[in-house]
Design a protein around this motif. Structure first.
Motif, mmCIF file in Angstrom:
data_model
loop_
_atom_site.group_PDB
_atom_site.id
_atom_site.type_symbol
_atom_site.label_atom_id
_atom_site.label_comp_id
_atom_site.label_asym_id
_atom_site.label_seq_id
_atom_site.Cartn_x
_atom_site.Cartn_y
_atom_site.Cartn_z
ATOM 1 N N LEU A 27 -23.734 28.048 -19.715
ATOM 2 C CA LEU A 27 -25.025 27.707 -20.316
ATOM 3 C C LEU A 27 -25.289 28.469 -21.614
ATOM 4 C CD1 LEU A 27 -27.250 27.259 -17.151
ATOM 5 C CD2 LEU A 27 -26.457 25.498 -18.741
ATOM 6 N N ARG A 28 -24.269 29.165 -22.132
ATOM 7 C CA ARG A 28 -24.419 29.683 -23.496
ATOM 8 C C ARG A 28 -24.559 28.499 -24.440
ATOM 9 N NH1 ARG A 28 -19.646 34.100 -23.403
ATOM 10 N NH2 ARG A 28 -18.635 32.328 -22.423
ATOM 11 N N THR A 29 -23.984 27.352 -24.048
ATOM 12 C CA THR A 29 -24.297 26.065 -24.671
ATOM 13 C C THR A 29 -25.328 25.401 -23.767
ATOM 14 O OG1 THR A 29 -21.960 25.932 -25.160
ATOM 15 C CG2 THR A 29 -23.279 23.963 -25.607
ATOM 16 N N PRO A 30 -26.546 25.061 -24.306
ATOM 17 C CA PRO A 30 -27.599 24.536 -23.433
ATOM 18 C C PRO A 30 -27.112 23.348 -22.605
ATOM 19 C CG PRO A 30 -28.475 24.967 -25.602
ATOM 20 C CD PRO A 30 -26.995 25.175 -25.695
ATOM 21 N N GLY A 31 -27.559 23.295 -21.355
ATOM 22 C CA GLY A 31 -27.163 22.197 -20.479
ATOM 23 C C GLY A 31 -28.236 21.925 -19.457
ATOM 24 N N TYR A 32 -28.175 20.722 -18.840
ATOM 25 C CA TYR A 32 -29.178 20.345 -17.841
ATOM 26 C C TYR A 32 -28.505 20.294 -16.470
ATOM 27 C CZ TYR A 32 -26.965 15.832 -18.606
ATOM 28 O OH TYR A 32 -26.045 14.822 -18.733
ATOM 29 N N LYS A 61 -36.354 32.365 -13.305
ATOM 30 C CA LYS A 61 -37.442 33.251 -12.904
ATOM 31 C C LYS A 61 -37.094 34.708 -13.203
ATOM 32 C CE LYS A 61 -40.575 33.257 -8.913
ATOM 33 N NZ LYS A 61 -40.629 32.983 -7.469
ATOM 34 N N GLN A 62 -35.791 35.042 -13.083
ATOM 35 C CA GLN A 62 -35.349 36.416 -13.333
ATOM 36 C C GLN A 62 -35.148 36.691 -14.828
ATOM 37 O OE1 GLN A 62 -31.893 36.473 -10.798
ATOM 38 N NE2 GLN A 62 -33.037 37.227 -9.018
ATOM 39 N N GLY A 63 -35.416 35.680 -15.652
ATOM 40 C CA GLY A 63 -35.294 35.867 -17.095
ATOM 41 C C GLY A 63 -33.861 35.829 -17.591
ATOM 42 N N LEU A 64 -32.939 35.349 -16.770
ATOM 43 C CA LEU A 64 -31.536 35.286 -17.185
ATOM 44 C C LEU A 64 -31.240 33.958 -17.883
ATOM 45 C CD1 LEU A 64 -30.163 36.753 -13.860
ATOM 46 C CD2 LEU A 64 -30.400 37.958 -16.036
ATOM 47 N N SER A 83 -30.090 33.485 -21.567
ATOM 48 C CA SER A 83 -30.857 34.416 -22.404
ATOM 49 C C SER A 83 -29.970 35.621 -22.732
ATOM 50 C CB SER A 83 -32.094 34.875 -21.641
ATOM 51 O OG SER A 83 -31.695 35.742 -20.597
ATOM 52 N N PRO A 84 -30.397 36.454 -23.687
ATOM 53 C CA PRO A 84 -29.607 37.670 -23.965
ATOM 54 C C PRO A 84 -29.387 38.509 -22.713
ATOM 55 C CG PRO A 84 -31.268 37.345 -25.668
ATOM 56 C CD PRO A 84 -31.522 36.298 -24.631
ATOM 57 N N ALA A 85 -30.410 38.626 -21.849
ATOM 58 C CA ALA A 85 -30.246 39.392 -20.610
ATOM 59 C C ALA A 85 -29.207 38.728 -19.709
ATOM 60 C CB ALA A 85 -31.587 39.502 -19.873
ATOM 61 N N GLU A 87 -26.769 36.864 -20.717
ATOM 62 C CA GLU A 87 -25.477 37.063 -21.377
ATOM 63 C C GLU A 87 -24.875 38.408 -20.973
ATOM 64 O OE1 GLU A 87 -24.423 35.054 -24.386
ATOM 65 O OE2 GLU A 87 -22.515 36.109 -24.159
ATOM 66 N N ARG A 88 -25.716 39.459 -21.024
ATOM 67 C CA ARG A 88 -25.245 40.797 -20.659
ATOM 68 C C ARG A 88 -24.810 40.829 -19.197
ATOM 69 N NH1 ARG A 88 -29.510 42.484 -23.772
ATOM 70 N NH2 ARG A 88 -30.866 42.761 -21.967
ATOM 71 N N LEU A 89 -25.642 40.214 -18.327
ATOM 72 C CA LEU A 89 -25.317 40.214 -16.904
ATOM 73 C C LEU A 89 -23.993 39.486 -16.668
ATOM 74 C CD1 LEU A 89 -26.381 40.868 -13.972
ATOM 75 C CD2 LEU A 89 -27.010 38.465 -13.883
ATOM 76 N N ALA A 90 -23.817 38.348 -17.358
ATOM 77 C CA ALA A 90 -22.590 37.576 -17.170
ATOM 78 C C ALA A 90 -21.371 38.412 -17.557
ATOM 79 C CB ALA A 90 -22.655 36.296 -18.005
ATOM 80 N N ARG A 91 -21.497 39.159 -18.694
ATOM 81 C CA ARG A 91 -20.390 40.033 -19.146
ATOM 82 C C ARG A 91 -20.055 41.060 -18.054
ATOM 83 N NH1 ARG A 91 -17.144 38.527 -21.838
ATOM 84 N NH2 ARG A 91 -17.915 36.792 -23.042
ATOM 85 N N ASP A 92 -21.118 41.735 -17.578
ATOM 86 C CA ASP A 92 -20.908 42.790 -16.572
ATOM 87 C C ASP A 92 -20.289 42.229 -15.301
ATOM 88 O OD1 ASP A 92 -22.000 44.502 -18.369
ATOM 89 O OD2 ASP A 92 -23.965 44.682 -17.384
ATOM 90 N N LEU A 93 -20.819 41.066 -14.862
ATOM 91 C CA LEU A 93 -20.301 40.473 -13.624
ATOM 92 C C LEU A 93 -18.861 40.036 -13.798
ATOM 93 C CD1 LEU A 93 -23.325 38.338 -12.339
ATOM 94 C CD2 LEU A 93 -22.460 40.485 -11.404
#
Lengths: 114, 314
Positions: A27-32, A61-64, A83-85, A87-93
């Motif tokens: 979803l770094r590229t918007p999708g439905y 809801k978690q702002g991700l 979201s940027p948050a 994105e960061r979470l995805a990197r870490d995971l």
């Protein structure tokens, strides 16, 4: 030969977290909703619709994930974007995921070579 | 109204109203997308709609997932706290039962009805405790902040490990309960002379034969007293030993033998008591008492031997 039912149960356990990482990365590229469902299946991370839709709302809801309605086309669709948050979470995971994979290979290798 | 309309309204029914417009539109779009994809794949349109909705599954479940609401009464986060608290609180329900039993006996109610109201009170209080405790935890599960979860009883540490006990099999709770029941039996026997069943006209009618006093009553109470001493000895030793089991068997056999002999000779229950309560058959009551005594005494003797002969845990 492994019992297919037992395999399916454990395989689901192993894959559980992968849907979150895969969704955030895609979803770094918007999708439905439905589009993401197909994209995940094509990427080899199949997931049920009734699991994915609640997951998207939870991540939002978690702002991700951020979302906006696209009403340009005949059918209005809610587009999600990482979201940027998120994105960061995805990197870490993803790092964690890869680290686990490496650890498992290390554990496995003495068994496999000897 | 299409199948999808019905599915969507069934789902929205269980979702907070402020999420309705957004959720309805998204759900409809997702269903339409999926149906479209299936039809393009060559499925009959009506069939495709049914398939897509079947795949989405129970709308109540989907709604619970979408709204982030649990589909269980008490989840894993609170289950252990709930169980521990409930166990402690349920012991409390014995207290009002015992109070009601004592008050009834002192008031001179029949022993049977006093025991019955004691059990009834205990059961009612236990039900109330279980209901309200569970209700509080259900509310906590649904509306408590997830961050609070460790705070309810604090995070678990090794300090909470039960104190090391030297293979004690007779717990303090078991001992207290057993002694309490035995004291109750002794009290029932002794209270015959002060608090007895009162006939409707107010005359005192003892439940047990008056001529059991003092010799037989004394024998039975003495046997109960020995049982109490045995129970305390078992607690002191930590477990049943063969010697204690022999003593328990002798005392149990003597007590049961005395009760069975008295009942079979129709010397246990006061016939006048049956007359005033309208009971018609002394033989029926005696047989009931004999059967109950044999079963209870037999069960006690056997279970004690099982405990005594079991290899103690290292």
């Amino acid at each position: 030969m492994t019992d297919p039912e037992i395999f399916a149960g454990h395989s689901q356990e192993v894959r559980r977290g992968s849907v979150v990482v895969a969704s955030l990365l895609l979803l770094r590229t918007p999708g439905y909703g439905y589009g993401l469902l197909e994209a995940l299946a094509a990427a080899g991370v199949p997931v049920d619709a009734n699991t994915l839709y609640p997951l998207l709302r939870r991540l939002e809801k978690q702002g991700l994930l951020g979302s906006e309605w696209n009403t340009d086309e005949a059918r209005p669709r809610k587009f999600y974007r990482t979201s940027p948050a998120g994105e960061r979470l995805a990197r870490d995971l993803l790092d964690e995921w890869l680290a686990i994979a490496r650890s498992l290979q290390t554990i496995d290798s003495p068994e496999g070579t000897s | 109204m299409t199948l999808t309309d019905r599915y969507v309204s069934a789902t929205l029914r269980r979702v907070p109203a402020d999420q309705h417009p957004d959720l309805e539109q998204e759900l409809r779009a997702s269903v339409a997308d999926a149906v479209e994809a299936k039809v393009e794949g060559g499925t009959d349109p009506a069939r495709a709609e049914t398939d897509v909705l079947n795949d989405l599954g129970d709308p109540d479940r989907l709604a619970a997932d979408l709204a982030g609401r649990p589909l269980h009464l008490i989840g894993p986060a609170y289950y252990l706290d709930w169980l521990r608290l409930l166990k402690v609180l349920l012991w409390i329900s014995l207290i009002p039962g015992a109070v009601v039993l004592t008050v009834d006996l002192v008031d001179g109610d029949a022993v049977g009805s006093a025991i019955w109201s004691g059990i009834w009170t205990t059961a009612s209080v236990a039900l109330q405790i279980a209901f309200w405790t569970t209700l509080v935890f259900v509310a906590l599960e649904r509306y408590g902040s997830p961050r609070d979860k460790g705070d309810l009883t604090g995070p678990w540490t090794v300090d909470r490990l039960p104190a090391e006990r030297p293979a004690r099999e007779a717990s303090l709770v078991d001992t207290v309960v057993s002694v309490g029941l035995l004291v109750l039996v002794a009290a029932v026997l002794l209270l015959q002379n002060v608090a007895t069943y009162r006939a409707p006209d107010g005359t005192a009618v003892p439940v047990l034969q008056p001529d059991l006093w003092p010799v037989w009553t004394g024998v039975l109470v003495a046997l109960v007293a020995i049982e109490i001493v045995l129970t305390i000895l078992v607690y002191a030793r930590g477990r049943w030993t063969v010697g204690l089991a022999v003593a328990n068997t002798v005392v149990g056999a003597l007590f049961a033998g005395a009760v069975v002999w008295l009942a079979s000779a129709d010397r246990l229950v006061n016939p006048a008591f049956l007359d005033v309560t309208g009971g018609d058959s002394l033989a029926w009551l005696s047989n009931g008492i004999i059967a109950a005594t044999v079963v209870i005494a037999g069960w006690d003797v056997v279970s004690v031997w099982v405990k005594a002969l079991r290899v103690p845990r290292a």
